[in-house]
Design a protein around this motif. Sequence first.
Motif, PDB file in Angstrom:
ATOM      1  N   TRP A  82       0.847  -1.208   0.000  1.00 16.80           N
ATOM      2  CA  TRP A  82       0.000   0.000   0.000  1.00 16.80           C
ATOM      3  C   TRP A  82       0.874   1.247   0.000  1.00 16.80           C
ATOM      4  O   TRP A  82       0.684   2.144  -0.814  1.00 16.80           O
TER       5      TRP A  82
ATOM      6  N   ARG B  82       3.186  10.098  -6.517  1.00 12.35           N
ATOM      7  CA  ARG B  82       2.089  10.253  -7.488  1.00 12.35           C
ATOM      8  C   ARG B  82       1.813  11.739  -7.770  1.00 12.35           C
ATOM      9  O   ARG B  82       1.384  12.092  -8.861  1.00 12.35           O
TER      10      ARG B  82
ATOM     11  N   ARG C 112       0.960   3.717  -3.240  1.00 17.49           N
ATOM     12  CA  ARG C 112       0.205   4.964  -3.058  1.00 17.49           C
ATOM     13  C   ARG C 112       1.097   6.176  -2.802  1.00 17.49           C
ATOM     14  O   ARG C 112       0.651   7.316  -2.926  1.00 17.49           O
ATOM     15  N   THR C 113       2.362   5.950  -2.377  1.00 24.44           N
ATOM     16  CA  THR C 113       3.196   7.104  -2.008  1.00 24.44           C
ATOM     17  C   THR C 113       4.606   7.076  -2.610  1.00 24.44           C
ATOM     18  O   THR C 113       5.253   8.113  -2.699  1.00 24.44           O
TER      19      THR C 113
END
Length: 329
Positions: free
Chosen positions: A32, A261, A36-37
């Motif tokens: 995750w 992102r 996501r980062t």
Amino acid sequence: MGIKIKGCGYYVPELVASNEDFSKIVDTSDEWITTRTGIKTRHIANGELAYQMGANAAMKAIKDAGIELSDIDMIIGTTVTADCLTPSMACLVGKELGIEKAMCFDVNAACAGYVFALDIAHKYLACGDCKNILIVSSEIVSRMVDYTDRSTCVLFGDGAAATVVSYSDGEYKSYINSDPQGADKIFAKIPSTPNPFRTQTPDWSDERMQEAPELFMQMAGNDVYKFATTIMPEAVKKASEKAGWETADLDIIIPHQANIRIVQTAIKKLKLPEDKFYINIQEYGNISSACIPLALSQLKEMGKLESGKKVCLVGFGAGLTYGAAVFEY
Ligand code: ACO
């Protein structure tokens, strides 16, 4: 007139927390956090104080610049996580370094702090009042992170970076702004002290701020994400335009490292090659105002900052603050 980054240095604490380490304390996973980062690890202060990390980085920057302590006219500290409410971190760094005379103060512009400080430095250099300005960015974001909140705790790290800045004949332009209406999007309240005279409790006009616990950072992640992906490309374009440059003329872009992102979206919007952007978020996470000067320092170390290169620094953060500076290295 422009600016010359005469010297750079940085310091990061030895203690490192990996995504696996976080998966043991909150409901998260390496998968995750990575997807996501872009973050894999972050350094965490383990007894170091912000001014000590800053002074360590500053010593390296001063040595790199080849100047004496007495040549420094001004110290600008950038931090949102200072050790003291007063004096400024800049004064504490100056004390640690043994400096006896310099104009010392802090800038609190969150993750855009270095860009704000550089712009102030540029003005003082341009008017001739200063010859050498030391900018020290040092953050212990971990001191205001709630390690039970998985949506924020995985994002941040600690560290410091410093630069010695002086005058040059090259180009320098900036586009810097804030949107104070977004002040409640990221904040951390100072804890109250007991007082025998007070009868009232503080009443914040903003409901979100009123209800939030003290100390721990609160962040409306999705709102900040939308804000950042809009203003980053805009600030790069506006600062470049002021210099009379196309964004394609830029050689190196150092974005604030909050989320890979966000940077990737900015790259797409600006239609620039990815290799012009320096990214080190995987190792450090978001170190607030220290991200950009740490990246500058690493690029210099790698020999990638050659004279005449067109550099753009772009940051955003709590406030909401944002801005870009473009200059010839
Ligand atoms: N691990 C696993 N799941 C998580 C984690 C985590 N660490 N964090 C959040 N989630 C969950 C959420 O609970 C949510 O679950 P739900 O759907 O069951 O409710 C789901 O993941 C999706 O959450 P989102 O918030 O939509 O996730 P998103 O992909 O938007 O990423 C993030 C969140 C990383 C915070 C992103 O919004 C972001 O980067 N925002 C910008 C933050 C920023 O730039 N801050 C910089 C300024 S800070 C300063 O100035 C000091």
